[in-house]
Scaffold this motif. Structure first.
Motif, PDB file in Angstrom:
ATOM      1  N   LEU A   9       0.832  -1.200   0.000  1.00  0.00           N
ATOM      2  CA  LEU A   9       0.000   0.000   0.000  1.00  0.00           C
ATOM      3  C   LEU A   9       0.864   1.247   0.000  1.00  0.00           C
ATOM      4  CD1 LEU A   9      -2.626   1.626   0.351  1.00  0.00           C
ATOM      5  CD2 LEU A   9      -2.484   1.155   2.812  1.00  0.00           C
ATOM      6  N   LEU A  10       1.869   1.268   0.844  1.00  0.00           N
ATOM      7  CA  LEU A  10       2.767   2.414   0.921  1.00  0.00           C
ATOM      8  C   LEU A  10       3.459   2.651  -0.415  1.00  0.00           C
ATOM      9  CD1 LEU A  10       3.767   4.497   3.019  1.00  0.00           C
ATOM     10  CD2 LEU A  10       5.674   2.944   3.494  1.00  0.00           C
ATOM     11  N   GLY A  11       3.863   1.553  -1.076  1.00  0.00           N
ATOM     12  CA  GLY A  11       4.516   1.667  -2.377  1.00  0.00           C
ATOM     13  C   GLY A  11       3.611   2.297  -3.428  1.00  0.00           C
ATOM     14  N   GLU A  12       2.333   1.903  -3.445  1.00  0.00           N
ATOM     15  CA  GLU A  12       1.378   2.480  -4.401  1.00  0.00           C
ATOM     16  C   GLU A  12       1.180   3.975  -4.142  1.00  0.00           C
ATOM     17  OE1 GLU A  12       0.022   1.036  -7.001  1.00  0.00           O
ATOM     18  OE2 GLU A  12       0.769  -0.980  -6.617  1.00  0.00           O
ATOM     19  N   LEU A  13       1.076   4.340  -2.870  1.00  0.00           N
ATOM     20  CA  LEU A  13       0.847   5.744  -2.527  1.00  0.00           C
ATOM     21  C   LEU A  13       2.047   6.612  -2.885  1.00  0.00           C
ATOM     22  CD1 LEU A  13      -0.932   5.286   0.924  1.00  0.00           C
ATOM     23  CD2 LEU A  13      -1.996   5.913  -1.252  1.00  0.00           C
ATOM     24  N   ILE A  14       3.246   6.080  -2.681  1.00  0.00           N
ATOM     25  CA  ILE A  14       4.465   6.811  -3.040  1.00  0.00           C
ATOM     26  C   ILE A  14       4.500   7.087  -4.537  1.00  0.00           C
ATOM     27  CG2 ILE A  14       6.987   6.608  -3.227  1.00  0.00           C
ATOM     28  CD1 ILE A  14       6.913   5.178  -0.506  1.00  0.00           C
ATOM     29  N   LEU A  15       3.977   6.140  -5.321  1.00  0.00           N
ATOM     30  CA  LEU A  15       3.934   6.305  -6.778  1.00  0.00           C
ATOM     31  C   LEU A  15       2.784   7.210  -7.227  1.00  0.00           C
ATOM     32  CD1 LEU A  15       4.673   2.613  -7.896  1.00  0.00           C
ATOM     33  CD2 LEU A  15       6.224   4.581  -8.049  1.00  0.00           C
ATOM     34  N   GLY A  16       1.996   7.683  -6.247  1.00  0.00           N
ATOM     35  CA  GLY A  16       0.884   8.574  -6.584  1.00  0.00           C
ATOM     36  C   GLY A  16      -0.339   7.845  -7.080  1.00  0.00           C
ATOM     37  N   LYS A  17      -0.471   6.557  -6.750  1.00  0.00           N
ATOM     38  CA  LYS A  17      -1.599   5.761  -7.243  1.00  0.00           C
ATOM     39  C   LYS A  17      -2.650   5.556  -6.163  1.00  0.00           C
ATOM     40  CE  LYS A  17       1.182   3.181 -10.617  1.00  0.00           C
ATOM     41  NZ  LYS A  17       1.612   1.838 -11.066  1.00  0.00           N
ATOM     42  N   GLU A  18      -3.878   5.323  -6.608  1.00  0.00           N
ATOM     43  CA  GLU A  18      -4.971   5.019  -5.691  1.00  0.00           C
ATOM     44  C   GLU A  18      -5.042   3.511  -5.480  1.00  0.00           C
ATOM     45  OE1 GLU A  18      -8.478   6.659  -7.430  1.00  0.00           O
ATOM     46  OE2 GLU A  18      -7.801   8.737  -7.238  1.00  0.00           O
ATOM     47  N   ALA A  19      -5.472   3.104  -4.287  1.00  0.00           N
ATOM     48  CA  ALA A  19      -5.582   1.678  -3.985  1.00  0.00           C
ATOM     49  C   ALA A  19      -6.671   1.471  -2.938  1.00  0.00           C
ATOM     50  CB  ALA A  19      -4.249   1.134  -3.475  1.00  0.00           C
ATOM     51  N   VAL A  20      -7.114   0.227  -2.830  1.00  0.00           N
ATOM     52  CA  VAL A  20      -8.099  -0.161  -1.817  1.00  0.00           C
ATOM     53  C   VAL A  20      -7.534  -1.337  -1.038  1.00  0.00           C
ATOM     54  CG1 VAL A  20     -10.333  -1.293  -1.476  1.00  0.00           C
ATOM     55  CG2 VAL A  20     -10.176   0.694  -2.976  1.00  0.00           C
ATOM     56  N   LEU A  21      -7.621  -1.248   0.290  1.00  0.00           N
ATOM     57  CA  LEU A  21      -7.166  -2.346   1.143  1.00  0.00           C
ATOM     58  C   LEU A  21      -8.388  -3.082   1.675  1.00  0.00           C
ATOM     59  CD1 LEU A  21      -4.675  -3.706   2.478  1.00  0.00           C
ATOM     60  CD2 LEU A  21      -5.067  -2.208   4.454  1.00  0.00           C
ATOM     61  N   LEU A  22      -8.423  -4.390   1.426  1.00  0.00           N
ATOM     62  CA  LEU A  22      -9.517  -5.232   1.914  1.00  0.00           C
ATOM     63  C   LEU A  22      -9.061  -5.974   3.165  1.00  0.00           C
ATOM     64  CD1 LEU A  22     -10.720  -6.902  -1.437  1.00  0.00           C
ATOM     65  CD2 LEU A  22     -11.421  -4.717  -0.452  1.00  0.00           C
ATOM     66  N   THR A  23      -9.864  -5.912   4.223  1.00  0.00           N
ATOM     67  CA  THR A  23      -9.603  -6.677   5.438  1.00  0.00           C
ATOM     68  C   THR A  23     -10.740  -7.685   5.602  1.00  0.00           C
ATOM     69  OG1 THR A  23      -8.459  -4.829   6.505  1.00  0.00           O
ATOM     70  CG2 THR A  23      -9.273  -6.581   7.934  1.00  0.00           C
ATOM     71  N   PHE A  24     -10.403  -8.966   5.490  1.00  0.00           N
ATOM     72  CA  PHE A  24     -11.396 -10.033   5.595  1.00  0.00           C
ATOM     73  C   PHE A  24     -11.488 -10.489   7.048  1.00  0.00           C
ATOM     74  CE2 PHE A  24     -10.030 -10.024   1.228  1.00  0.00           C
ATOM     75  CZ  PHE A  24     -11.196 -10.274   0.499  1.00  0.00           C
ATOM     76  N   MET A  25     -12.691 -10.430   7.615  1.00  0.00           N
ATOM     77  CA  MET A  25     -12.912 -10.769   9.016  1.00  0.00           C
ATOM     78  C   MET A  25     -13.967 -11.858   9.152  1.00  0.00           C
ATOM     79  SD  MET A  25     -12.927  -6.845  10.514  1.00  0.00           S
ATOM     80  CE  MET A  25     -13.849  -6.146   9.127  1.00  0.00           C
ATOM     81  N   LYS A  26     -13.765 -12.760  10.088  1.00  0.00           N
ATOM     82  CA  LYS A  26     -14.739 -13.817  10.361  1.00  0.00           C
ATOM     83  C   LYS A  26     -15.356 -13.576  11.732  1.00  0.00           C
ATOM     84  CE  LYS A  26     -15.517 -18.798  10.172  1.00  0.00           C
ATOM     85  NZ  LYS A  26     -16.547 -18.609   9.135  1.00  0.00           N
ATOM     86  N   PRO A  27     -16.618 -13.151  11.777  1.00  0.00           N
ATOM     87  CA  PRO A  27     -17.247 -12.860  13.068  1.00  0.00           C
ATOM     88  C   PRO A  27     -17.444 -14.131  13.904  1.00  0.00           C
ATOM     89  CG  PRO A  27     -18.467 -11.877  11.227  1.00  0.00           C
ATOM     90  CD  PRO A  27     -17.499 -12.849  10.646  1.00  0.00           C
ATOM     91  N   LYS A  28     -17.146 -14.011  15.201  1.00  0.00           N
ATOM     92  CA  LYS A  28     -17.421 -15.098  16.151  1.00  0.00           C
ATOM     93  C   LYS A  28     -18.603 -14.742  17.035  1.00  0.00           C
ATOM     94  CE  LYS A  28     -12.845 -17.218  16.667  1.00  0.00           C
ATOM     95  NZ  LYS A  28     -11.728 -17.490  17.625  1.00  0.00           N
ATOM     96  N   GLU A  29     -18.698 -13.467  17.336  1.00  0.00           N
ATOM     97  CA  GLU A  29     -19.807 -12.947  18.113  1.00  0.00           C
ATOM     98  C   GLU A  29     -20.114 -11.560  17.582  1.00  0.00           C
ATOM     99  OE1 GLU A  29     -18.179 -11.379  22.103  1.00  0.00           O
ATOM    100  OE2 GLU A  29     -17.024 -13.203  21.676  1.00  0.00           O
TER     101      GLU A  29
END
Length: 357
Positions: A9-29
């Motif tokens: 992500l940091l590398g993309e931002l340094i290059l001036g590019k847009e990006a999306v970070l996906l965080t996959f979560m598994k709910p337990k409660e």
């Protein structure tokens, strides 16, 4: 764990590019569970088979790109946080004269990295522009090799003459930046556009030039003119023509993020830490969605999600999450009696994701 995702992500931002970070979560409660994975996505990645086979997720990622909003989505039995990231906007001021100085000062205060270009050493220097991130002393026809224009750039042409304006415009029109503005009278502007039209520049290219520059507020002094220019630049920053979503002049959110926090998350931690991220907010709150804070087991903190008692309570919860691992989503209330009892001047609520690393 997941440091590579933040490093990419940091590398993309340094290059001036847009990006999306996906965080996959598994709910337990309710609003708590395990972090399964983190995946960095660029617009080019959306053509991959994984996203082609997940059209609903792909559509929400695309919406994050075009709106700038964080999205919490449910995909099958997983929860996915979709975080858009955009490089810090760069304001490129071409010309170091009397308008450039207040323009640089106000631009920095408005949240821009400012680059100033002039071919005169007496104008292109750190003493004249101490707030600028970069000062380039080079001719206007050669400076673009050093600028390396990006789509997220905002170009303001305030050179000392018609010839220099033309050189700058001809170079900029070869790119597709977020904004192009040129100072000058209506007669001077029309003359310049006439020259470019005769050189086979398209009408769309000429229409992309904001000239005379700035919002019409009756500005007279250099400081007032700088305010009118920055106001127009902010308008282009905050409102986009989102043709992908068929929304014209849609409000665009430029998500908050702290580059130092992202940089630290890209490194392996020597001791346990937790990452707190504002995923949504309502009302008057100090920080908006996207703001982050790292909490270490030894009590150190980097970044902020707003300060005060609300932040202190999140820090306490973060220490608990470090022990139990996984994640939790907490509701922070800064309204009505809650705010009054805590002595807070804000009046809003936040949903904060706390992840253990």
């Amino acid at each position: 764990m997941f440091e590579n995702a933040y490093g990419s992500l940091l590398g993309e931002l340094i290059l001036g590019k847009e990006a999306v970070l996906l965080t996959f979560m598994k709910p337990k409660e309710h609003k708590a569970g395990d972090i399964l994975n983190k995946l960095l996505v660029t617009k080019d990645n959306l053509a991959d088979d994984f996203f082609s086979n997940n059209q609903e997720l792909s559509a929400e990622i695309l919406h994050a790109f075009t709106s700038g909003n964080l999205i919490l989505s449910n995909v099958q039995k997983e929860t996915v946080l979709i975080e858009p990231y955009f490089p810090k906007p760069r304001l490129v001021i071409l010309g170091g004269g009397h308008i450039a100085k207040p323009l640089c000062e106000i631009g920095v205060k408005a949240g821009f990295d400012v680059t100033v270009v002039d071919d005169r050493p007496s104008f292109a220097n750190v003493h004249r522009f101490p707030e600028a991130s970069e000062i380039i002393c080079e001719s206007f026809d050669r400076c673009f090799e050093l600028i390396k224009p990006r789509k997220s750039d905002f170009f303001v042409i305030v050179t000392r003459g018609h010839r220099h304006d033309g050189v700058c415009l001809r170079n900029i029109l070869g790119y597709t930046p977020a904004y192009i503005g040129m100072i000058g009278s209506k007669r001077r502007v029309q003359g310049m556009k006439g020259e470019l039209l005769n050189e086979d520049y398209s009408k769309d290219q000429l229409d992309s030039i904001n000239a005379p520059i700035g919002l019409d507020i009756g500005a007279v002094t250099p400081e007032e003119i700088a305010v009118s220019i920055i106001a127009q630049v902010i308008k282009f920053r905050r409102i986009r023509d989102n043709t992908w979503d068929n929304e014209v002049n849609a409000k665009f959110n430029w998500p908050e993020f702290d580059s130092e926090v992202i940089k630290d998350m890209s490194k392996e931690a020597e001791i346990p830490r937790a990452l707190a991220t504002i995923i949504s907010s309502k009302g008057s709150v100090p920080r908006k969605a996207g703001a982050k804070m790292i909490v270490w087991q030894d009590g150190r903190v980097m970044g902020s999600i707003g300060g005060g008692c609300s932040e202190a309570s999140v820090i306490t919860l973060a220490r608990d999450i470090m022990l139990s691992k996984g994640y939790t989503i907490v509701h922070v209330d800064m309204t009505g009696n809650v705010a009054e009892e805590e002595g807070m001047v804000c009046g809003g609520t936040m949903e904060v994701l706390i992840e253990s690393f």
